[in-house]
Design a protein around this motif. Sequence first.
Motif, mmCIF file in Angstrom:
data_model
loop_
_atom_site.group_PDB
_atom_site.id
_atom_site.type_symbol
_atom_site.label_atom_id
_atom_site.label_comp_id
_atom_site.label_asym_id
_atom_site.label_seq_id
_atom_site.Cartn_x
_atom_site.Cartn_y
_atom_site.Cartn_z
ATOM 1 N N HIS A 70 0.872 -1.394 0.103
ATOM 2 C CA HIS A 70 0.040 0.428 -0.068
ATOM 3 C C HIS A 70 0.683 0.833 -0.391
ATOM 4 C CE1 HIS A 70 -4.137 2.220 1.569
ATOM 5 N NE2 HIS A 70 -3.267 3.170 1.577
ATOM 6 N N HIS A 72 1.317 5.303 -2.031
ATOM 7 C CA HIS A 72 1.142 6.240 -2.915
ATOM 8 C C HIS A 72 2.631 7.147 -3.354
ATOM 9 C CE1 HIS A 72 -3.668 6.490 -1.089
ATOM 10 N NE2 HIS A 72 -2.436 5.837 -0.231
ATOM 11 N N LYS A 139 -0.369 3.512 -5.836
ATOM 12 C CA LYS A 139 -1.715 3.985 -6.499
ATOM 13 C C LYS A 139 -1.500 5.281 -6.903
ATOM 14 C CE LYS A 139 -3.258 2.171 -1.807
ATOM 15 N NZ LYS A 139 -3.630 1.149 -1.893
ATOM 16 N N HIS A 239 -9.395 1.819 0.905
ATOM 17 C CA HIS A 239 -9.239 2.398 1.998
ATOM 18 C C HIS A 239 -10.447 2.624 3.208
ATOM 19 C CE1 HIS A 239 -5.446 4.218 0.112
ATOM 20 N NE2 HIS A 239 -5.467 4.608 0.811
ATOM 21 N N HIS A 262 -6.846 0.627 7.087
ATOM 22 C CA HIS A 262 -6.674 1.045 7.774
ATOM 23 C C HIS A 262 -7.364 0.553 9.049
ATOM 24 C CE1 HIS A 262 -4.107 4.621 6.361
ATOM 25 N NE2 HIS A 262 -4.593 4.898 5.242
ATOM 26 N N ASP A 314 1.573 2.556 3.312
ATOM 27 C CA ASP A 314 1.233 3.771 2.882
ATOM 28 C C ASP A 314 2.028 4.917 2.774
ATOM 29 O OD1 ASP A 314 -1.296 5.566 2.656
ATOM 30 O OD2 ASP A 314 -1.918 5.330 4.844
HETATM 31 FE FE FE Z 1 -3.629 5.007 2.149
#
Ligand code: FE
Length: 405
Positions: A70, A72, A139, A239, A262, A314
């Motif tokens: 996960h 970004h 992502k 999410h 999460h 994340d």
């Molecule tokens: Fe995220």
Amino acid sequence: MSTLTLWRNANIATFTGDAPYGWIADACLVTDGAQIRWVGASSDRPREFAAATECDLQGACVTPGLIDCHTHLVYAGNRAREFELRLTGATYEEIARAGGGIRSTVAATRAADEDALLALAVGRARALMREGVTSVEIKSGYGLSEADEARSLRVARRVAQQLPLTVRTTFLGAHAVPPEFDGRADDYIAAVCDWLPRLHADGLVDAVDVFCERIGFTVAQTRRVFERARSLGLPVKLHAEQLSDQHGAALAAAFGALSCDHLEYIGEDGIAAMAAAGTVAVLLPGAYYFLRETQLPPVEALRKAGVPIALATDHNPGSSPTLSPLLMMNMACTLFRMTPEEAWRGFTVNAARALGLGTEFGVLRAGARADFAVWDAEHPRDLVYRFGHQPLLQLVAGGQRVAID
Ligand code: FE
Ligand code: DI6
């Protein structure tokens, strides 16, 4: 000439079989090109590998390459100013509602050119590799127009051309409502659903994600995106329940989601639905820590229900600006009370499952992909206990040694 390599004189955490960590002391591993041919105790090594090229690992600890399931990674700018504002009293939600937060990163990302975005993403990916990462999910979600989302996903694909890294892309068009759709979230969701078939036809999408939250999208809006994904045969993830319980996890599970991520606020209904669907829980201690959350994810209830738990960085500029999977493992133990072995499984075998990578990833056994990390440690637990070290000695991806600096 033989394509076999014998990596000998190691202690190996395979994450297969019944032993804790799948541990084999005084072990060796044989690779054949990009694949593992054999793993076991040195004393059991079959004679047929006598012709292999040898590599002495000098008693080091070997684990599967880490899988960061996960992230970004594609964006420009940073949010250090927002960090300062939060320290003087503003909350993450207030900043988002005032047009800061995700939207400020969207503005910076749109203004950057594609090669600049690529250079930034490659730099971040390299930092992950220096901590043993061989696979990563990337992502989109800071473009929020068809062209800008396509560009972010293209950048993610190009990361895999520049680095010896396995990359899975996730379309997160439904991350925030962009300024041009202000007050028209439903219209924006319609646009996201309209873009998806074209992005998929261009080979840019491996999975589809939504930010389901009070400051993101509703369950009904999430469902629309998921229905479009399903019509295209694309897996979904969510999410979910990061800041409040929207019951998004139950919806995602009903769509057979690969993962829900999460989950601090998930309730019993969501956990039961995830267990029934075989959906992986991806816990993100970096975001919990950085937003100074106090609601812990229900680790014990997830364990009891038999939901596999993965971990990830994340990495993103707003809520988790870290590039350290090892620190995330440490935090999963100190903050969430996971065990070091659970933390390792969270970044290997369970992370592979969260990405739908298949059983050749995240484990070391015959037939698996030859992605592994060689560490300056006696045992994997040492790597979870310490933090702020640089313990990686070597990284091997697809059977090839990777330059890590
Ligand atoms: Fe995220
Ligand atoms: N949840 C998060 O923690 C990140 N995105 C999301 O959906 C935060 C993204 C950001 O603040 O830029």
